[in-house]
Structures are given as C-alpha cells and as structure tokens.
Design a protein around this motif. Structure first.
Motif, PDB file in Angstrom:
ATOM      1  N   SER A   1       6.794  26.042  -7.722  1.00  0.00           N
ATOM      2  CA  SER A   1       7.332  26.264  -6.378  1.00  0.00           C
ATOM      3  C   SER A   1       8.767  26.775  -6.445  1.00  0.00           C
ATOM      4  O   SER A   1       9.139  27.737  -5.750  1.00  0.00           O
ATOM      5  CB  SER A   1       7.269  24.972  -5.557  1.00  0.00           C
ATOM      6  OG  SER A   1       5.936  24.558  -5.391  1.00  0.00           O
ATOM      7  N   LEU A   2       9.590  26.126  -7.279  1.00  0.00           N
ATOM      8  CA  LEU A   2      10.975  26.559  -7.403  1.00  0.00           C
ATOM      9  C   LEU A   2      11.065  27.950  -8.017  1.00  0.00           C
ATOM     10  O   LEU A   2      11.922  28.766  -7.638  1.00  0.00           O
ATOM     11  CB  LEU A   2      11.760  25.555  -8.250  1.00  0.00           C
ATOM     12  CG  LEU A   2      11.930  24.171  -7.619  1.00  0.00           C
ATOM     13  CD1 LEU A   2      12.576  23.195  -8.607  1.00  0.00           C
ATOM     14  CD2 LEU A   2      12.765  24.256  -6.345  1.00  0.00           C
TER      15      LEU A   2
ATOM     16  N   GLU B   1       1.360  26.395  -2.084  1.00  0.00           N
ATOM     17  CA  GLU B   1       0.652  27.064  -3.171  1.00  0.00           C
ATOM     18  C   GLU B   1       0.190  28.465  -2.745  1.00  0.00           C
ATOM     19  O   GLU B   1       0.081  29.371  -3.576  1.00  0.00           O
ATOM     20  CB  GLU B   1      -0.560  26.226  -3.612  1.00  0.00           C
ATOM     21  CG  GLU B   1      -0.208  24.928  -4.319  1.00  0.00           C
ATOM     22  CD  GLU B   1       0.286  25.150  -5.733  1.00  0.00           C
ATOM     23  OE1 GLU B   1       0.836  26.241  -6.034  1.00  0.00           O
ATOM     24  OE2 GLU B   1       0.132  24.232  -6.558  1.00  0.00           O
ATOM     25  N   GLN B   2      -0.061  28.661  -1.460  1.00  0.00           N
ATOM     26  CA  GLN B   2      -0.527  29.954  -0.979  1.00  0.00           C
ATOM     27  C   GLN B   2       0.551  31.023  -1.139  1.00  0.00           C
ATOM     28  O   GLN B   2       0.242  32.198  -1.338  1.00  0.00           O
ATOM     29  CB  GLN B   2      -0.952  29.850   0.493  1.00  0.00           C
ATOM     30  CG  GLN B   2      -2.022  30.847   0.885  1.00  0.00           C
ATOM     31  CD  GLN B   2      -2.879  30.327   2.016  1.00  0.00           C
ATOM     32  OE1 GLN B   2      -2.472  29.475   2.797  1.00  0.00           O
ATOM     33  NE2 GLN B   2      -4.084  30.865   2.111  1.00  0.00           N
TER      34      GLN B   2
ATOM     35  N   ARG C   1      -5.255  35.297  -3.254  1.00  0.00           N
ATOM     36  CA  ARG C   1      -6.207  34.669  -4.176  1.00  0.00           C
ATOM     37  C   ARG C   1      -6.626  33.279  -3.707  1.00  0.00           C
ATOM     38  O   ARG C   1      -7.639  32.750  -4.163  1.00  0.00           O
ATOM     39  CB  ARG C   1      -5.591  34.557  -5.574  1.00  0.00           C
ATOM     40  CG  ARG C   1      -5.442  35.887  -6.301  1.00  0.00           C
ATOM     41  CD  ARG C   1      -4.618  35.704  -7.556  1.00  0.00           C
ATOM     42  NE  ARG C   1      -5.206  34.681  -8.426  1.00  0.00           N
ATOM     43  CZ  ARG C   1      -4.527  34.061  -9.381  1.00  0.00           C
ATOM     44  NH1 ARG C   1      -3.237  34.343  -9.578  1.00  0.00           N
ATOM     45  NH2 ARG C   1      -5.119  33.161 -10.143  1.00  0.00           N
ATOM     46  N   LEU C   2      -5.849  32.686  -2.812  1.00  0.00           N
ATOM     47  CA  LEU C   2      -6.159  31.339  -2.325  1.00  0.00           C
ATOM     48  C   LEU C   2      -6.519  31.373  -0.847  1.00  0.00           C
ATOM     49  O   LEU C   2      -5.736  31.841  -0.016  1.00  0.00           O
ATOM     50  CB  LEU C   2      -4.957  30.417  -2.535  1.00  0.00           C
ATOM     51  CG  LEU C   2      -5.055  29.011  -1.907  1.00  0.00           C
ATOM     52  CD1 LEU C   2      -6.247  28.244  -2.472  1.00  0.00           C
ATOM     53  CD2 LEU C   2      -3.759  28.238  -2.120  1.00  0.00           C
TER      54      LEU C   2
ATOM     55  N   ASN D   1      -5.989  19.193  -8.637  1.00  0.00           N
ATOM     56  CA  ASN D   1      -6.986  19.623  -9.610  1.00  0.00           C
ATOM     57  C   ASN D   1      -7.707  20.883  -9.151  1.00  0.00           C
ATOM     58  O   ASN D   1      -8.049  21.756  -9.960  1.00  0.00           O
ATOM     59  CB  ASN D   1      -8.015  18.513  -9.845  1.00  0.00           C
ATOM     60  CG  ASN D   1      -7.525  17.460 -10.815  1.00  0.00           C
ATOM     61  OD1 ASN D   1      -6.478  17.616 -11.434  1.00  0.00           O
ATOM     62  ND2 ASN D   1      -8.266  16.372 -10.946  1.00  0.00           N
ATOM     63  N   ALA D   2      -7.969  20.982  -7.828  1.00  0.00           N
ATOM     64  CA  ALA D   2      -8.659  22.155  -7.291  1.00  0.00           C
ATOM     65  C   ALA D   2      -7.848  23.424  -7.542  1.00  0.00           C
ATOM     66  O   ALA D   2      -8.419  24.497  -7.796  1.00  0.00           O
ATOM     67  CB  ALA D   2      -8.913  21.974  -5.794  1.00  0.00           C
ATOM     68  N   ILE D   3      -6.518  23.303  -7.480  1.00  0.00           N
ATOM     69  CA  ILE D   3      -5.661  24.459  -7.762  1.00  0.00           C
ATOM     70  C   ILE D   3      -5.559  24.699  -9.264  1.00  0.00           C
ATOM     71  O   ILE D   3      -5.798  25.823  -9.752  1.00  0.00           O
ATOM     72  CB  ILE D   3      -4.252  24.238  -7.168  1.00  0.00           C
ATOM     73  CG1 ILE D   3      -4.319  24.149  -5.643  1.00  0.00           C
ATOM     74  CG2 ILE D   3      -3.319  25.347  -7.612  1.00  0.00           C
ATOM     75  CD1 ILE D   3      -4.742  25.420  -4.955  1.00  0.00           C
ATOM     76  N   LYS D   4      -5.233  23.668 -10.002  1.00  0.00           N
ATOM     77  CA  LYS D   4      -4.953  23.815 -11.434  1.00  0.00           C
ATOM     78  C   LYS D   4      -6.187  24.239 -12.219  1.00  0.00           C
ATOM     79  O   LYS D   4      -6.112  25.130 -13.088  1.00  0.00           O
ATOM     80  CB  LYS D   4      -4.409  22.493 -11.985  1.00  0.00           C
ATOM     81  CG  LYS D   4      -4.073  22.517 -13.468  1.00  0.00           C
ATOM     82  CD  LYS D   4      -3.521  21.173 -13.916  1.00  0.00           C
ATOM     83  CE  LYS D   4      -3.207  21.187 -15.407  1.00  0.00           C
ATOM     84  NZ  LYS D   4      -2.685  19.867 -15.868  1.00  0.00           N
TER      85      LYS D   4
END
Length: 257
Positions: A77-78, A131-132, A138-139, A165-168
């Motif tokens: 994020s940073l 995250e978007q 892509r998300l 976990n769904a992202i990673k």
C-alpha cells in the motif's frame, strides 16, 4: 417385675446398638454432605479458573488481532502511494486516507468482543478498495450480504485472514481479471458466509502455512462450539471458504481497553 428386670439389659443393648447405628449413619451423612460441598467448591473453582483462562485467552487473541496487519499489505500500500504521488497525487492522497481509515477501524473492531457482520464486511470492503488501487482492473469485488445476516454478531476481524488469502493466493497470481466475492445469507437460525476468489491453478502461489485458515476455524469453534462449521477447498479455478454459525443478534458494545 422379674420379666422387666430380665429384659432391662437386652433393652439397653438394643438402644445402644440403635443409637450407635444412628450415630454412624449421621456421621456418614454429614461426611457425604461435607464431601459434596467440597466437590461443589472444587467444581466452582475449576469453572472460575476455566472462565479466567478463557478471558485471558481472548485478551491475548484480541491483542494479537490488534497487531495483526499483514506487513506485505502495508508495504504494498505504501509503495503504491509512493508510486502514485508523482503521477496522480490526488489518487495517492485518497489511498493514504483510505489506508488510515482502514487501520483505525481495524483497531476499533479488534477492541470489541463481537461486531455486526455488516461492519466486518464493510471493513473488508475498505481493504479491497485499497488493494484495487494496486491491482486496478485485475481485481473485481462482489459483495452481497442479506440484511438479516448482516445484523448477526461475529467475532471481530474474522474475515480478514480469508480476504487477505484471496488476494495473496488468488488475484495476485492472475494475469487477467479476478473476482473476490463475499456473500452472506441467513437460513433456519444459521448464517452462511462465503469468501470466494478466482485463482490460476497453473501458477504457483506464494507458499503459506495455513495459519490464517486454521485461526478462523479455531475461532469459530471457540466462539460457537460444534454448532459452527468451516469448509475450504478449490473447485476448478475458484477457491471458496464457507463459514456457518448460529444466529446471534448483534448488540451495541463499548471498545475493550
């Protein structure tokens, strides 16, 4: 007179035997009552100790949850904020604000014994919005929570490991668009929550220890007992985790110190 004198000693012995028997019975009864009281006291002490242990365990769990922010998520994020700062300063500012709000809300919810499912889901919506920015098109996010299900009470930050976990292990390994969905419905006194993500079965995702899934399962069992179920598994190019737990109406709670 002779008959009376003759039966005197016998009567005395009978009375003595009777009194002795009564005395023994009273002693046994008092001993039994005494041991019952001791057993009840021991049981109450064990119950108090178990309760204190449960409280200490929950306090430790909450402290861990307050500190549980994925370092990779913060780093990414940073890094995204830094990358946007030069080319899209408005987007960088918005992302920084969203990240700060997410962390603030995480700490707030982590200080509660239980939260409405809807609040938990809204926190995950904030997480996915951050995250978007990193993943762009892509998300894709799909959230569908029935109001009756959203009003039920769950342990705080229950869904966070699942969405992380769904992202990673899912979207991060996709070259094309991937969907992360959170759905919840209420049926016959139970709530069914599903977190589903797309993933590429041919791409090796970052190695994990399974700690996140195990923690969620253990928290369900601790909070709801055998009435809760936890299922996780892949079906084609979709990985899903389904939680089922008894309805427990949410109520207002003050944050714990």
């Amino acid at each position: 007179w002779a008959a009376t004198v003759g039966t005197g000693p016998q009567w005395s012995r009978d009375v003595t035997v009777l009194l002795s028997t009564v005395a023994v019975l009273l002693f046994l009864l008092s001993s039994a009552v005494h041991y019952v009281f001791i057993a009840l006291e021991d049981q109450e002490a064990a119950r108090r100790q178990a309760l204190e242990s449960a409280v200490l365990a929950r306090e430790a769990e909450l402290r861990a949850l307050r500190a549980q922010v994925n370092p990779h998520f913060l780093f990414n994020s940073l890094h995204s904020i830094g990358s946007l700062a030069g080319t899209r300063p408005a987007a960088a500012r918005d992302m920084a604000i969203a990240l700060g709000e997410f962390l603030r809300q995480s700490l707030h919810l982590g200080g509660l014994a239980g939260v409405p499912l809807q609040e938990e889901v809204e926190l995950m919506r904030q997480y996915l919005a951050i995250e978007q920015v990193r993943f762009g098109d892509r998300l894709r996010v799909h959230i569908d929570v029935e109001p009756d299900a959203g009003a039920t009470r769950v342990p705080p930050l229950l869904l966070q490991p699942l969405v992380e976990n769904a992202i990673k292990h899912g979207v991060a390994g996709l070259l094309d668009e991937g969907v992360v969905s959170i759905t919840a419905r209420r049926d016959r006194g139970h709530v069914h929550v599903a977190v589903v993500n797309a993933f590429d079965a041919e791409v090796q995702s970052p190695a994990g220890t399974g700690t996140g899934l195990r923690n969620v399962r253990d928290r369900l069992v601790t909070h709801y007992g055998p009435a809760a179920t936890f299922r996780a598994g892949a079906d084609g190019e979709r990985f899903s985790v389904t939680l089922t737990y008894p309805c427990e109406q949410a109520r207002h709670e003050e944050p714990r110190a």
